[in-house]
Design a protein around this motif. Structure first.
Motif, PDB file in Angstrom:
ATOM      1  N   MET A 151     -14.024  26.149  10.471  1.00 33.73           N
ATOM      2  CA  MET A 151     -14.031  24.785  10.962  1.00 33.73           C
ATOM      3  C   MET A 151     -14.591  23.819   9.914  1.00 33.73           C
ATOM      4  O   MET A 151     -14.143  22.692   9.829  1.00 33.73           O
ATOM      5  N   LYS A 152     -15.564  24.282   9.148  1.00 34.49           N
ATOM      6  CA  LYS A 152     -16.178  23.403   8.162  1.00 34.49           C
ATOM      7  C   LYS A 152     -15.145  22.938   7.131  1.00 34.49           C
ATOM      8  O   LYS A 152     -15.161  21.783   6.712  1.00 34.49           O
ATOM      9  N   GLU A 153     -14.241  23.838   6.751  1.00 39.22           N
ATOM     10  CA  GLU A 153     -13.186  23.476   5.794  1.00 39.22           C
ATOM     11  C   GLU A 153     -12.319  22.350   6.353  1.00 39.22           C
ATOM     12  O   GLU A 153     -11.976  21.405   5.647  1.00 39.22           O
ATOM     13  N   ILE A 154     -11.980  22.443   7.628  1.00 36.35           N
ATOM     14  CA  ILE A 154     -11.170  21.390   8.251  1.00 36.35           C
ATOM     15  C   ILE A 154     -11.939  20.083   8.263  1.00 36.35           C
ATOM     16  O   ILE A 154     -11.388  19.032   7.910  1.00 36.35           O
ATOM     17  N   ASP A 155     -13.209  20.119   8.643  1.00 39.09           N
ATOM     18  CA  ASP A 155     -14.036  18.900   8.656  1.00 39.09           C
ATOM     19  C   ASP A 155     -14.090  18.262   7.278  1.00 39.09           C
ATOM     20  O   ASP A 155     -13.940  17.042   7.146  1.00 39.09           O
ATOM     21  N   ASN A 156     -14.290  19.091   6.253  1.00 37.77           N
ATOM     22  CA  ASN A 156     -14.370  18.563   4.888  1.00 37.77           C
ATOM     23  C   ASN A 156     -13.059  17.917   4.458  1.00 37.77           C
ATOM     24  O   ASN A 156     -13.053  16.851   3.832  1.00 37.77           O
ATOM     25  N   GLN A 157     -11.949  18.549   4.798  1.00 38.95           N
ATOM     26  CA  GLN A 157     -10.646  18.016   4.409  1.00 38.95           C
ATOM     27  C   GLN A 157     -10.330  16.717   5.148  1.00 38.95           C
ATOM     28  O   GLN A 157      -9.745  15.791   4.579  1.00 38.95           O
ATOM     29  N   VAL A 158     -10.726  16.630   6.412  1.00 37.36           N
ATOM     30  CA  VAL A 158     -10.508  15.391   7.176  1.00 37.36           C
ATOM     31  C   VAL A 158     -11.294  14.246   6.538  1.00 37.36           C
ATOM     32  O   VAL A 158     -10.776  13.131   6.379  1.00 37.36           O
ATOM     33  N   LEU A 159     -12.531  14.516   6.150  1.00 39.33           N
ATOM     34  CA  LEU A 159     -13.334  13.485   5.492  1.00 39.33           C
ATOM     35  C   LEU A 159     -12.697  13.054   4.174  1.00 39.33           C
ATOM     36  O   LEU A 159     -12.693  11.865   3.834  1.00 39.33           O
ATOM     37  N   LEU A 160     -12.152  14.012   3.436  1.00 39.76           N
ATOM     38  CA  LEU A 160     -11.462  13.676   2.192  1.00 39.76           C
ATOM     39  C   LEU A 160     -10.241  12.807   2.456  1.00 39.76           C
ATOM     40  O   LEU A 160      -9.991  11.838   1.741  1.00 39.76           O
ATOM     41  N   ILE A 161      -9.485  13.129   3.492  1.00 38.95           N
ATOM     42  CA  ILE A 161      -8.300  12.337   3.816  1.00 38.95           C
ATOM     43  C   ILE A 161      -8.690  10.905   4.143  1.00 38.95           C
ATOM     44  O   ILE A 161      -8.045   9.955   3.681  1.00 38.95           O
ATOM     45  N   VAL A 162      -9.747  10.725   4.914  1.00 37.72           N
ATOM     46  CA  VAL A 162     -10.219   9.372   5.247  1.00 37.72           C
ATOM     47  C   VAL A 162     -10.573   8.612   3.970  1.00 37.72           C
ATOM     48  O   VAL A 162     -10.189   7.446   3.794  1.00 37.72           O
ATOM     49  N   LYS A 163     -11.264   9.285   3.070  1.00 40.30           N
ATOM     50  CA  LYS A 163     -11.630   8.667   1.780  1.00 40.30           C
ATOM     51  C   LYS A 163     -10.374   8.299   0.988  1.00 40.30           C
ATOM     52  O   LYS A 163     -10.262   7.199   0.456  1.00 40.30           O
ATOM     53  N   TYR A 164      -9.434   9.233   0.916  1.00 39.44           N
ATOM     54  CA  TYR A 164      -8.206   8.989   0.163  1.00 39.44           C
ATOM     55  C   TYR A 164      -7.401   7.834   0.747  1.00 39.44           C
ATOM     56  O   TYR A 164      -6.815   7.043   0.008  1.00 39.44           O
ATOM     57  N   VAL A 165      -7.362   7.720   2.061  1.00 41.17           N
ATOM     58  CA  VAL A 165      -6.605   6.636   2.699  1.00 41.17           C
ATOM     59  C   VAL A 165      -7.226   5.286   2.353  1.00 41.17           C
ATOM     60  O   VAL A 165      -6.507   4.326   2.054  1.00 41.17           O
ATOM     61  N   ARG A 166      -8.550   5.202   2.368  1.00 39.74           N
ATOM     62  CA  ARG A 166      -9.219   3.952   1.966  1.00 39.74           C
ATOM     63  C   ARG A 166      -8.859   3.580   0.536  1.00 39.74           C
ATOM     64  O   ARG A 166      -8.516   2.439   0.234  1.00 39.74           O
ATOM     65  N   GLU A 167      -8.941   4.581  -0.354  1.00 44.17           N
ATOM     66  CA  GLU A 167      -8.618   4.342  -1.752  1.00 44.17           C
ATOM     67  C   GLU A 167      -7.139   3.995  -1.932  1.00 44.17           C
ATOM     68  O   GLU A 167      -6.783   3.170  -2.778  1.00 44.17           O
ATOM     69  N   LEU A 168      -6.294   4.609  -1.127  1.00 45.50           N
ATOM     70  CA  LEU A 168      -4.863   4.341  -1.189  1.00 45.50           C
ATOM     71  C   LEU A 168      -4.571   2.881  -0.839  1.00 45.50           C
ATOM     72  O   LEU A 168      -3.781   2.213  -1.526  1.00 45.50           O
ATOM     73  N   LYS A 169      -5.219   2.387   0.206  1.00 55.92           N
ATOM     74  CA  LYS A 169      -5.027   0.984   0.590  1.00 55.92           C
ATOM     75  C   LYS A 169      -5.454   0.046  -0.536  1.00 55.92           C
ATOM     76  O   LYS A 169      -4.773  -0.942  -0.828  1.00 55.92           O
ATOM     77  N   GLN A 170      -6.579   0.365  -1.160  1.00 56.72           N
ATOM     78  CA  GLN A 170      -7.044  -0.457  -2.281  1.00 56.72           C
ATOM     79  C   GLN A 170      -6.071  -0.391  -3.452  1.00 56.72           C
ATOM     80  O   GLN A 170      -5.776  -1.413  -4.081  1.00 56.72           O
ATOM     81  N   ALA A 171      -5.564   0.788  -3.730  1.00 51.80           N
ATOM     82  CA  ALA A 171      -4.618   0.949  -4.838  1.00 51.80           C
ATOM     83  C   ALA A 171      -3.315   0.194  -4.557  1.00 51.80           C
ATOM     84  O   ALA A 171      -2.741  -0.422  -5.460  1.00 51.80           O
TER      85      ALA A 171
END
Length: 62
Positions: A1-21
């Motif tokens: 489960m921890k792997e899924i939690d970590n990946q979800v947090l990464l996706i949220v981060k990437y989406v924020r950065e994607l919007k800025q890009a």
């Protein structure tokens, strides 16, 4: 489960950065972040399959 939690947090981060890009019209970064999001999605799928397999094995033990 921890792997899924970590990946979800990464996706949220990437989406924020994607919007800025996108706003900055940095298309190389948009492509790179899209790839990162896709990779994280695949990692979530793999982790989910492992959980499912573990649960199935547990059912056979009972």
């Amino acid at each position: 489960m921890k792997e899924i939690d970590n990946q979800v947090l990464l996706i949220v981060k990437y989406v924020r950065e994607l919007k800025q890009a996108e706003n900055a019209e940095d298309w190389d970064k948009v492509i790179a972040l899209s790839d990162d999001i896709q990779d994280s999605g695949h990692s979530i799928g793999k982790a989910a399959n492992e959980i499912k397999l573990t649960n199935k094995k547990g059912m056979h033990i009972e």
